[in-house]
Design an enzyme around this catalytic site. Structure first.
Site, mmCIF file in Angstrom:
data_model
loop_
_atom_site.group_PDB
_atom_site.id
_atom_site.type_symbol
_atom_site.label_atom_id
_atom_site.label_comp_id
_atom_site.label_asym_id
_atom_site.label_seq_id
_atom_site.Cartn_x
_atom_site.Cartn_y
_atom_site.Cartn_z
ATOM 1 N N TYR A 176 0.849 -1.192 0.000
ATOM 2 C CA TYR A 176 0.000 0.000 0.000
ATOM 3 C C TYR A 176 0.887 1.245 0.000
ATOM 4 O O TYR A 176 1.828 1.340 0.787
ATOM 5 C CB TYR A 176 -0.894 0.013 1.248
ATOM 6 N N GLU A 222 -3.342 7.529 -4.287
ATOM 7 C CA GLU A 222 -3.212 6.233 -3.615
ATOM 8 C C GLU A 222 -2.956 5.106 -4.613
ATOM 9 O O GLU A 222 -3.606 5.036 -5.653
ATOM 10 C CB GLU A 222 -4.504 5.951 -2.839
#
Lengths: 288, 377
Positions: free
Chosen positions: B102, B190
């Site tokens: 992530y 993101e």
């Protein structure tokens, strides 16, 4: 006593020749604020309601020994105005402008801190130390000199609370609107510390709303560092998740930043939370 | 403002961030063409909607062969995900995944700066990771005056990779993603997941970006990607008139000056047993034109049985507000009962002007709310 501004504060109005800047410069001056000058590039040498106008902040500070500024310039120019004030040696910069891009604030804030100055706002109503100085757009007539400190993310909700305080004979030492954007300058923790250390303040009202976790951190700070009575109101219990409620910063994201979490955080440390704004004076008196 | 995954991936590619090969499609035929163009046996079909949880909703499928691709494309196109109808799918080459990570930049309120967040728990719901195992998320505050220098990107990369070869590949990805965030005024950039392929490459196989509405004026190309939902269209039209409006679904319409007071008003309605129809902040002033526009907006909601007007008169005094309201309601003909609560400067004079009219006049917020709730029942 008061925090941040008093009789000795020397104020420059940045954007004094604009509609809002001019209107509020006159209001502040009429209230008794020491408005020593204004800026408007290209209009240096003029007078605005008897207040001298300068081309640059550096010149304004040099000529007037100002230590405080209030910004009314349009959003695309607010970052530059904040940085110009810090560069000129202003100690407290209050940015009223709404709609300033967040990354502009991030950049300006970082520069202001490196210069050792403080920022309030943007997207805020400013602050007032009743009877001493008004910096911003708050309606001065509802305030009264006294000893309750007020910290708020909102405008009219603050006035609602202050009106209730004043009606109940509780004047204010200083009331600060910190601003409704996600990134703004001075916030709960710093202001709680200032009010705790101010001999002229004997109780504190904190008005919060949905979005972020600053209220939760304020609750921890109160538990560990604040001895004066505090009462709280939190707006936005009925706000649906993911929706921005007027203020850019008032949004419940991914289930966090809810009013319920914030209320629980204050109640957990014994700080009373009002169900409606009119209960605040009683909550403060009950704790005295 | 949100954009779709495929749009974010286009931006990533422009900035040199490696992404999987993929093609956006609006029909099953498009998808078949894309499949031939991608020249891969296995492809991923992903719904393009402005909502999270696409996978759980069945909007992400792996297709092995053209027949499966046709089946999944047909099923996903037209699917409803959290109120959004899928009209576009992204068909992408399936990647051989070794590990998932992530990576994101967000604007952090508390540090008043952008922060880089990285975690080895990639491909998961990051909020869930933050709640249950916050120690697995590493955060780096970015000083806007220096951005993301090599050392910082390296430090972050070492949190994800043990092998220097991979660290060296991750460093420019972190730096380019930051550059993208800053140059587009994004509030979120993101990658979830960033994958390490079995071939040793790192690649973004999902991309998410949201942008700061206040900065869209300087990014016309991004602003043009805006696809508001029906509800957002109403909110945006209100915004163009200087209002903030959010539909809530109850039967008590609210008109308030100031966002905080507007939120407090809807909270009080609920507290006294009623249901607010909306959040409506008409801004600091309350001139007749604004009140008329606001009433039109409120009355367009057919569920509204009563309107509660809560105005704090500060610099605009209550007697002027009252005159404005009388003028406005002279022009609006409505059978919907109106409760008005004025407070602040010259409130007594303001209330006196409204006495003897068809308005229900209240003094306190509590009183006004109770009146409105009673009428709504």
């Amino acid at each position: 006593m008061s925090i941040l501004i008093d009789k000795n504060s020397r104020l420059i109005v940045q954007g004094i020749t604009g509609r809002d800047g001019g209107f509020h410069a006159s209001k502040m001056k009429a209230y008794g604020t020491n408005v020593v000058g204004g800026t408007s590039p290209g209009k240096g040498g003029e007078l605005a309601d008897g207040i001298p106008v300068f081309n640059t902040m550096r010149e304004a500070v040099k000529e007037t020994a100002a230590d405080t500024s209030v910004i009314f310039v349009p959003a695309p120019f607010a970052k530059d105005a904040m940085m110009e004030a810090a560069d000129a040696g202003i100690r407290l910069i209050v940015c009223i402008t709404e709609g300033v891009p967040t990354l502009d604030v991030v950049e300006a804030y970082s520069y202001i801190r490196r210069k050792g100055a403080n920022l309030i706002g943007p997207n805020c109503p400013g602050l007032i130390s009743p009877g001493k100085s008004l910096v911003g757009i708050m309606p001065s007539m509802i305030f009264k000199e006294g000893s309750t400190g007020v910290i708020s993310r909102s405008g009219t909700l603050t006035y609602e609370v202050v009106y209730n305080l004043t009606e109940n004979g509780m004047g204010q030492s200083t009331a600060v609107g910190v601003g409704g954007d996600p990134v703004v300058g001075l916030y709960y923790r710093e202001l709680l510390e200032m009010f705790e250390n101010d001999p002229g303040t004997d109780s504190i009202v904190l008005i919060g709303e949905i979005g972020g976790d600053a209220e939760e951190r304020a609750a921890e700070y109160i538990r560990d560092h604040v001895t004066k009575p505090v009462a709280v109101f939190i707006a936005g219990q009925q706000a649906p998740p993911g929706k921005q409620m007027g203020h850019a910063g008032a949004i419940i994201s991914s289930g966090s930043g809810t009013a319920a979490e914030k209320i629980a955080a204050f109640e957990a440390v014994g700080v009373p939370v009002a169900k409606e704004p009119s209960q605040i004076p009683a909550l403060l008196k009950g704790k005295r | 403002m949100k954009i779709h995954e495929y749009q974010a991936k286009e931006m990533f590619a422009t900035y040199g961030i490696p992404v999987d090969k993929s093609i956006v499609c609006r029909s099953v035929e498009d998808a078949v063409k894309a499949y031939e163009q991608l020249d891969a046996q296995k492809v991923i079909v992903k719904a393009q909607v402005h909502a999270g949880g696409r996978g759980k909703a069945g909007g992400v499928k792996l297709a092995n062969g053209e027949a499966e691709l046709r089946k999944h494309a047909a099923a996903i196109l037209g699917m409803d995900i959290k109120g959004f109808t899928v009209d576009r799918i992204l068909v992408g080459q399936a990647v051989n995944i070794d590990k998932e990570y992530y990576v994101s930049y967000v604007i952090d309120r508390s540090s008043k700066a952008a922060i880089l967040m990285v975690s080895r728990e990639g491909g998961m719901d990051i909020e869930e990771v933050a709640r249950t195992t916050p120690e697995k998320i590493h955060k780096f505050v970015i000083d806007p005056s220096i951005g993301v220098p090599d050392f910082l990107a390296r430090e972050a990369a070492f949190k994800l990779f043990d092998d220097i070869t991979q660290v060296r590949k991750a460093v420019p990805v972190f730096q380019k993603l930051y550059q993208l965030l800053i140059e587009t005024d994004a509030s979120l950039a993101e990658i979830n997941p960033l994958v390490l392929t079995t071939e040793g490459e790192i690649m973004a196989i999902d991309a998410k970006m949201t942008f700061d509405d206040n900065a869209l004026y300087r990014h016309p190309k991004i602003a043009a990607l805006n696809e508001p939902s029906e509800e957002e269209k109403k909110e945006q039209s209100a915004k163009s008139k200087g209002f903030s409006y959010v539909h809530l679904g109850g039967d008590i319409g609210c008109m308030v000056n100031g966002a905080g007071l507007a939120m407090a008003t809807m909270d009080m309605i609920k507290l006294y047993g009623g249901n607010p129809a909306n959040f409506l902040d008409i801004g600091g002033s309350s001139n007749p034109t604004k009140v008329i526009e606001a009433m039109k907006l409120l009355l367009s909601d057919k569920n509204v049985k009563v309107v509660l007007i809560n105005i704090f008169g500060g610099i605009t005094r209550c007697d002027d507000v009252a005159k404005g309201l009388l003028e406005a309601f002279h022009q609006i003909k409505t059978g919907v009962p109106i409760v008005i609560r004025l407070t602040g400067t010259n409130e007594k004079e303001g209330r006196a002007l409204l006495q003897g009219t068809h308005f229900h006049v209240a003094e306190t917020m509590g009183e006004a709310t109770q009146m409105a709730v009673k009428i709504s029942k």
